[in-house]
Write a protein that holds these residues in place. Structure first.
Motif, PDB file in Angstrom:
ATOM      1  N   VAL A  81      45.287  34.920  53.607  1.00 10.46           N
ATOM      2  CA  VAL A  81      43.838  35.093  53.544  1.00 10.46           C
ATOM      3  C   VAL A  81      43.170  33.881  52.898  1.00 10.46           C
ATOM      4  CG1 VAL A  81      44.014  37.617  53.375  1.00 10.46           C
ATOM      5  CG2 VAL A  81      43.899  36.249  51.279  1.00 10.46           C
ATOM      6  N   ALA A  82      41.890  33.713  53.214  1.00 10.00           N
ATOM      7  CA  ALA A  82      41.011  32.814  52.457  1.00 10.00           C
ATOM      8  C   ALA A  82      40.290  33.678  51.428  1.00 10.00           C
ATOM      9  CB  ALA A  82      40.022  32.129  53.377  1.00 10.00           C
ATOM     10  N   GLN A  83      40.295  33.248  50.178  1.00 14.86           N
ATOM     11  CA  GLN A  83      39.693  34.013  49.074  1.00 14.86           C
ATOM     12  C   GLN A  83      38.537  33.221  48.480  1.00 14.86           C
ATOM     13  OE1 GLN A  83      41.407  34.206  44.930  1.00 14.86           O
ATOM     14  NE2 GLN A  83      42.004  36.258  45.634  1.00 14.86           N
ATOM     15  N   TRP A  84      37.332  33.806  48.530  1.00 18.20           N
ATOM     16  CA  TRP A  84      36.138  33.170  47.979  1.00 18.20           C
ATOM     17  C   TRP A  84      35.768  33.900  46.692  1.00 18.20           C
ATOM     18  CZ3 TRP A  84      31.064  32.260  51.255  1.00 18.20           C
ATOM     19  CH2 TRP A  84      30.273  31.305  50.593  1.00 18.20           C
ATOM     20  N   ASN A  85      35.781  33.177  45.574  1.00 20.57           N
ATOM     21  CA  ASN A  85      35.535  33.744  44.248  1.00 20.57           C
ATOM     22  C   ASN A  85      34.148  33.382  43.739  1.00 20.57           C
ATOM     23  OD1 ASN A  85      38.392  34.725  43.575  1.00 20.57           O
ATOM     24  ND2 ASN A  85      38.741  32.575  44.107  1.00 20.57           N
ATOM     25  N   PHE A  86      33.498  34.358  43.076  1.00 22.08           N
ATOM     26  CA  PHE A  86      32.195  34.151  42.439  1.00 22.08           C
ATOM     27  C   PHE A  86      32.313  34.605  40.987  1.00 22.08           C
ATOM     28  CE2 PHE A  86      31.603  34.918  46.920  1.00 22.08           C
ATOM     29  CZ  PHE A  86      30.707  33.943  47.310  1.00 22.08           C
ATOM     30  N   PHE A  87      31.972  33.720  40.049  1.00 24.24           N
ATOM     31  CA  PHE A  87      32.155  33.986  38.624  1.00 24.24           C
ATOM     32  C   PHE A  87      30.800  34.273  37.978  1.00 24.24           C
ATOM     33  CE2 PHE A  87      35.508  31.267  40.197  1.00 24.24           C
ATOM     34  CZ  PHE A  87      36.655  31.881  39.718  1.00 24.24           C
ATOM     35  N   PHE A  88      30.616  35.534  37.557  1.00 23.66           N
ATOM     36  CA  PHE A  88      29.326  35.960  37.016  1.00 23.66           C
ATOM     37  C   PHE A  88      29.274  35.908  35.493  1.00 23.66           C
ATOM     38  CE2 PHE A  88      29.365  37.859  41.235  1.00 23.66           C
ATOM     39  CZ  PHE A  88      28.106  37.513  41.691  1.00 23.66           C
ATOM     40  N   THR A  89      30.353  36.279  34.843  1.00 21.34           N
ATOM     41  CA  THR A  89      30.436  36.226  33.382  1.00 21.34           C
ATOM     42  C   THR A  89      31.827  35.726  33.023  1.00 21.34           C
ATOM     43  OG1 THR A  89      31.394  38.408  32.894  1.00 21.34           O
ATOM     44  CG2 THR A  89      29.003  38.339  33.343  1.00 21.34           C
ATOM     45  N   PRO A  90      32.093  35.427  31.744  1.00 20.84           N
ATOM     46  CA  PRO A  90      33.461  35.046  31.374  1.00 20.84           C
ATOM     47  C   PRO A  90      34.491  36.133  31.690  1.00 20.84           C
ATOM     48  CG  PRO A  90      31.922  34.411  29.645  1.00 20.84           C
ATOM     49  CD  PRO A  90      31.139  35.240  30.621  1.00 20.84           C
ATOM     50  N   VAL A  91      34.052  37.381  31.828  1.00 22.12           N
ATOM     51  CA  VAL A  91      34.969  38.488  32.100  1.00 22.12           C
ATOM     52  C   VAL A  91      34.958  38.896  33.572  1.00 22.12           C
ATOM     53  CG1 VAL A  91      35.485  40.906  31.583  1.00 22.12           C
ATOM     54  CG2 VAL A  91      34.812  39.356  29.738  1.00 22.12           C
ATOM     55  N   VAL A  92      33.786  38.966  34.185  1.00 19.45           N
ATOM     56  CA  VAL A  92      33.647  39.560  35.512  1.00 19.45           C
ATOM     57  C   VAL A  92      33.470  38.493  36.586  1.00 19.45           C
ATOM     58  CG1 VAL A  92      32.304  41.121  36.973  1.00 19.45           C
ATOM     59  CG2 VAL A  92      32.638  41.654  34.543  1.00 19.45           C
ATOM     60  N   SER A  93      34.351  38.538  37.584  1.00 20.10           N
ATOM     61  CA  SER A  93      34.179  37.760  38.802  1.00 20.10           C
ATOM     62  C   SER A  93      34.440  38.694  39.979  1.00 20.10           C
ATOM     63  CB  SER A  93      35.136  36.558  38.844  1.00 20.10           C
ATOM     64  OG  SER A  93      36.488  36.987  38.822  1.00 20.10           O
ATOM     65  N   VAL A  94      33.962  38.322  41.145  1.00 17.39           N
ATOM     66  CA  VAL A  94      34.218  39.100  42.361  1.00 17.39           C
ATOM     67  C   VAL A  94      34.748  38.147  43.426  1.00 17.39           C
ATOM     68  CG1 VAL A  94      32.439  40.815  41.809  1.00 17.39           C
ATOM     69  CG2 VAL A  94      31.864  38.846  43.248  1.00 17.39           C
ATOM     70  N   PHE A  95      35.399  38.720  44.417  1.00 20.07           N
ATOM     71  CA  PHE A  95      35.949  37.895  45.487  1.00 20.07           C
ATOM     72  C   PHE A  95      35.833  38.626  46.811  1.00 20.07           C
ATOM     73  CE2 PHE A  95      39.433  40.431  43.849  1.00 20.07           C
ATOM     74  CZ  PHE A  95      40.025  40.915  45.002  1.00 20.07           C
ATOM     75  N   ALA A  96      35.877  37.853  47.881  1.00 16.75           N
ATOM     76  CA  ALA A  96      35.972  38.368  49.241  1.00 16.75           C
ATOM     77  C   ALA A  96      37.121  37.640  49.920  1.00 16.75           C
ATOM     78  CB  ALA A  96      34.668  38.149  49.996  1.00 16.75           C
ATOM     79  N   GLU A  97      37.917  38.378  50.687  1.00  9.67           N
ATOM     80  CA  GLU A  97      39.062  37.794  51.383  1.00  9.67           C
ATOM     81  C   GLU A  97      39.005  38.143  52.864  1.00  9.67           C
ATOM     82  OE1 GLU A  97      42.505  37.893  47.908  1.00  9.67           O
ATOM     83  OE2 GLU A  97      42.338  39.593  49.283  1.00  9.67           O
ATOM     84  N   LEU A  98      39.365  37.176  53.688  1.00  8.80           N
ATOM     85  CA  LEU A  98      39.429  37.375  55.130  1.00  8.80           C
ATOM     86  C   LEU A  98      40.644  36.628  55.649  1.00  8.80           C
ATOM     87  CD1 LEU A  98      37.962  38.554  57.640  1.00  8.80           C
ATOM     88  CD2 LEU A  98      36.789  36.351  57.835  1.00  8.80           C
TER      89      LEU A  98
END
Length: 197
Positions: free
Chosen positions: A116-133
């Motif tokens: 997969v390709a994984q795109w990460n978004f970092f919102f806080t030092p603790v919380v990030s989200v990702f999308a994979e395709l």
């Protein structure tokens, strides 16, 4: 306090590169896979994913994001009711299923090789989200027990599939080298421990 947290998150996502740096994310996980091709129940199992950053700052250079390539191995076991009548029968016309077919014992195993390709978004030092395709190669095995010819038949078989994969999820970074990762999508949901090496 909520407003302060929202401002901090907004500030973090606007700071390109302000996230943990690692050569590989190694993530063992437990998973629950949706029903497979020959059985009606969800399957449970384990797996491991390795994600290697290929763009540390980007692909959008104005926000705190990164792009990684992920690959791994997943296994799920199925048991319980049979999903479909007939895939293990000899070629030719399929007889009608017996009335108690849903009570027959079926089992199977599903092995996945995801890429997969994984795109990460970092919102806080603790919380990030990702999308994979990406794509996954699935090797599925199955077996069944059912009465036939005055005894019990135990046919088995296997199949190979290539299927699209997509996932989204949060990652909760608890230290510079450890996080908890939740993955939701197709073909499974998982929760794992991520080691940032």
């Amino acid at each position: 306090m909520i407003a302060t947290g929202a401002r901090d998150a907004a500030a973090q996502i606007k700071e390109p590169g302000n996230h943990p740096k690692y050569a590989v994310e190694l993530e063992p996980h437990a998973l629950a896979q949706w029903s497979g091709p020959y059985w009606g129940d969800a399957g449970g199992g384990v797996g491991v994913r390795a994600s290697i950053p290929i763009i540390e700052n980007g692909p959008v250079t104005t926000i705190n994001n990164s792009l990684a390539i992920g690959f791994g191995l997943d296994w799920a076991h199925y048991g319980g009711g049979c999903w479909d009548w007939g895939p293990w029968l000899p070629a030719g016309p399929r007889p009608a299923p017996p009335p108690d077919f849903r009570n027959y014992r079926c089992s199977g195993d599903s092995f996945w090789l995801p890429v997969v390709a994984q795109w990460n978004f970092f919102f806080t030092p603790v919380v990030s989200v990702f999308a994979e395709l990406g794509l996954g190669i699935e090797y599925a095995t199955w077996g069944a027990d059912y009465p036939c010819a005055g005894g019990v038949c135990r046919p088995t078989g296997h199949d190979l599939f290539v299927d699209p994969l997509f996932f989204v999820g949060p990652r909760f970074t608890l230290s510079n080298d450890f996080a908890i990762t939740l993955r939701i999508g197709w073909p499974y949901v998982s929760v794992g421990a991520s080691f940032l090496l």
